[in-house]
Design a protein around this motif. Structure first.
Motif, PDB file in Angstrom:
ATOM      1  N   SER A   1      -9.423 -61.556 -31.840  1.00  0.00           N
ATOM      2  CA  SER A   1     -10.518 -60.433 -31.675  1.00  0.00           C
ATOM      3  C   SER A   1     -11.213 -60.659 -30.263  1.00  0.00           C
ATOM      4  CB  SER A   1     -11.337 -60.461 -32.871  1.00  0.00           C
ATOM      5  OG  SER A   1     -10.622 -60.614 -33.790  1.00  0.00           O
ATOM      6  N   LEU A   2     -10.499 -61.185 -29.162  1.00  0.00           N
ATOM      7  CA  LEU A   2     -11.140 -61.004 -27.896  1.00  0.00           C
ATOM      8  C   LEU A   2     -11.053 -59.786 -27.163  1.00  0.00           C
ATOM      9  CD1 LEU A   2      -9.673 -64.514 -26.723  1.00  0.00           C
ATOM     10  CD2 LEU A   2     -11.926 -64.084 -27.449  1.00  0.00           C
ATOM     11  N   HIS A   3     -12.030 -59.393 -26.230  1.00  0.00           N
ATOM     12  CA  HIS A   3     -12.010 -58.148 -25.824  1.00  0.00           C
ATOM     13  C   HIS A   3     -12.328 -58.461 -24.192  1.00  0.00           C
ATOM     14  CE1 HIS A   3     -12.460 -53.969 -24.892  1.00  0.00           C
ATOM     15  NE2 HIS A   3     -13.854 -54.142 -24.356  1.00  0.00           N
ATOM     16  N   ARG A   4     -11.781 -57.964 -23.219  1.00  0.00           N
ATOM     17  CA  ARG A   4     -12.038 -58.095 -21.990  1.00  0.00           C
ATOM     18  C   ARG A   4     -12.964 -57.135 -21.416  1.00  0.00           C
ATOM     19  NH1 ARG A   4      -6.827 -61.096 -19.365  1.00  0.00           N
ATOM     20  NH2 ARG A   4      -7.313 -62.928 -20.080  1.00  0.00           N
ATOM     21  N   VAL A   5     -14.018 -57.216 -20.511  1.00  0.00           N
ATOM     22  CA  VAL A   5     -14.941 -56.287 -19.864  1.00  0.00           C
ATOM     23  C   VAL A   5     -15.001 -56.553 -18.625  1.00  0.00           C
ATOM     24  CG1 VAL A   5     -17.304 -55.390 -19.652  1.00  0.00           C
ATOM     25  CG2 VAL A   5     -16.482 -56.314 -22.041  1.00  0.00           C
ATOM     26  N   LEU A   6     -14.461 -55.474 -17.616  1.00  0.00           N
ATOM     27  CA  LEU A   6     -14.274 -55.858 -16.247  1.00  0.00           C
ATOM     28  C   LEU A   6     -15.492 -54.964 -15.627  1.00  0.00           C
ATOM     29  CD1 LEU A   6     -10.333 -55.152 -16.092  1.00  0.00           C
ATOM     30  CD2 LEU A   6     -11.628 -57.197 -16.685  1.00  0.00           C
ATOM     31  N   VAL A   7     -16.073 -55.815 -14.665  1.00  0.00           N
ATOM     32  CA  VAL A   7     -17.171 -55.180 -14.028  1.00  0.00           C
ATOM     33  C   VAL A   7     -16.887 -55.332 -12.528  1.00  0.00           C
ATOM     34  CG1 VAL A   7     -19.472 -55.104 -13.413  1.00  0.00           C
ATOM     35  CG2 VAL A   7     -18.859 -55.662 -15.875  1.00  0.00           C
ATOM     36  N   GLY A   8     -17.106 -54.227 -11.549  1.00  0.00           N
ATOM     37  CA  GLY A   8     -16.814 -54.457 -10.193  1.00  0.00           C
ATOM     38  C   GLY A   8     -15.396 -54.606  -9.763  1.00  0.00           C
ATOM     39  N   PRO A   9     -14.960 -54.744  -8.454  1.00  0.00           N
ATOM     40  CA  PRO A   9     -16.157 -55.161  -7.556  1.00  0.00           C
ATOM     41  C   PRO A   9     -16.885 -54.152  -6.964  1.00  0.00           C
ATOM     42  CG  PRO A   9     -13.927 -55.122  -6.493  1.00  0.00           C
ATOM     43  CD  PRO A   9     -13.669 -54.485  -7.939  1.00  0.00           C
ATOM     44  N   VAL A  10     -16.739 -52.848  -7.023  1.00  0.00           N
ATOM     45  CA  VAL A  10     -17.810 -51.883  -6.592  1.00  0.00           C
ATOM     46  C   VAL A  10     -18.857 -51.787  -7.366  1.00  0.00           C
ATOM     47  CG1 VAL A  10     -17.958 -49.655  -5.628  1.00  0.00           C
ATOM     48  CG2 VAL A  10     -15.924 -50.779  -5.290  1.00  0.00           C
ATOM     49  N   HIS A  11     -20.040 -51.838  -6.988  1.00  0.00           N
ATOM     50  CA  HIS A  11     -21.274 -51.645  -7.817  1.00  0.00           C
ATOM     51  C   HIS A  11     -21.964 -50.662  -7.423  1.00  0.00           C
ATOM     52  CE1 HIS A  11     -20.538 -55.635  -9.695  1.00  0.00           C
ATOM     53  NE2 HIS A  11     -19.809 -55.991  -8.377  1.00  0.00           N
TER      54      HIS A  11
END
Length: 220
Positions: free
Chosen positions: A124-134
């Motif tokens: 039950s793993l989930h990945r949240v991707l943030v960036g590289p553009v902020h």
């Protein structure tokens, strides 16, 4: 104070860091040497330099995890290998420079391999991707969260997207030019970098700045 040490003495200093007997202030390279700035209660701030042998030097990160990214940066910029390192993946080099090891024995290079993020196992793993553009003014950076419900199982960061080669540009620059470069290292920390560079120059040259300059820095 800078001291050239043997590989054994270098490893002893790395183990002292791991034992909490000293603090790591910096780890960087120059032609033929790798340098470590550390502070301990007895001797204060010291700089140790170890000669590179066949483009290799003993890993500090093997004993003290905080040094791992700095060693990876040394590998990208100079091509020096940290012997026994726990992590030898690229850090600054995203395969888009067109050259490898720009501060060492530079050679032409094509696109790099896809970055190898560390694997995560579990249910039950989930990945949240943030960036590289902020959205704000912070520097580009990629943050990969692997979560299980509300628990963050692993967070991996990938930086270096706007690496500008400031270290190479600083070589042979005038103080005025170098001060401008220091202020451009990080867009959201211009005052901090420029101030730190000014203090380093003043300490090296034994210069006392006018009181007005101190007040101007305070205002900034």
């Amino acid at each position: 104070m800078r001291t050239v040490v043997s590989a054994g003495e270098w490893r002893h200093a790395a183990r002292a860091l791991a034992a909490g007997e000293a603090e790591l202030f910096g780890l960087w390279a120059s032609t033929g040497e790798v340098h470590m700035a550390l502070r301990d209660p007895a001797a204060g701030l010291r700089i140790l330099s170890v000669p590179v042998s066949e483009d290799r030097f003993p890993s500090v990160g093997r004993h003290h995890a905080a040094a791992q990214r700095l060693e990876r940066a040394i590998g990208d910029l100079y091509g020096y290998t940290a012997e026994g390192a726990a992590d030898d993946r690229p850090w600054l080099d995203h395969g888009r420079w067109g050259v490898r090891h720009p501060l060492g024995e530079a050679e032409a290079a094509g696109p790099g391999e896809p970055y190898a993020f560390l694997p995560v196992k579990g249910e039950s793993l989930h990945r949240v991707l943030v960036g590289p553009v902020h959205a704000g003014v912070i520097e580009p950076g990629h943050f990969r969260f692997t979560v299980q419900g509300e628990t963050v199982v692993r967070l991996e960061q990938r930086l270096g997207y706007t690496h500008k080669g400031v270290e190479g540009l600083m070589r042979g620059a005038t103080l005025a030019r170098a001060a401008g470069l220091a202020g451009r290292v990080s867009g959201d920390s211009t005052v901090a970098y420029a101030w730190a560079f000014a203090q380093a120059v003043e300490a090296a040259l034994g210069v006392a700045v006018p009181e007005r300059a101190l007040w101007l820095r305070l205002v900034m």
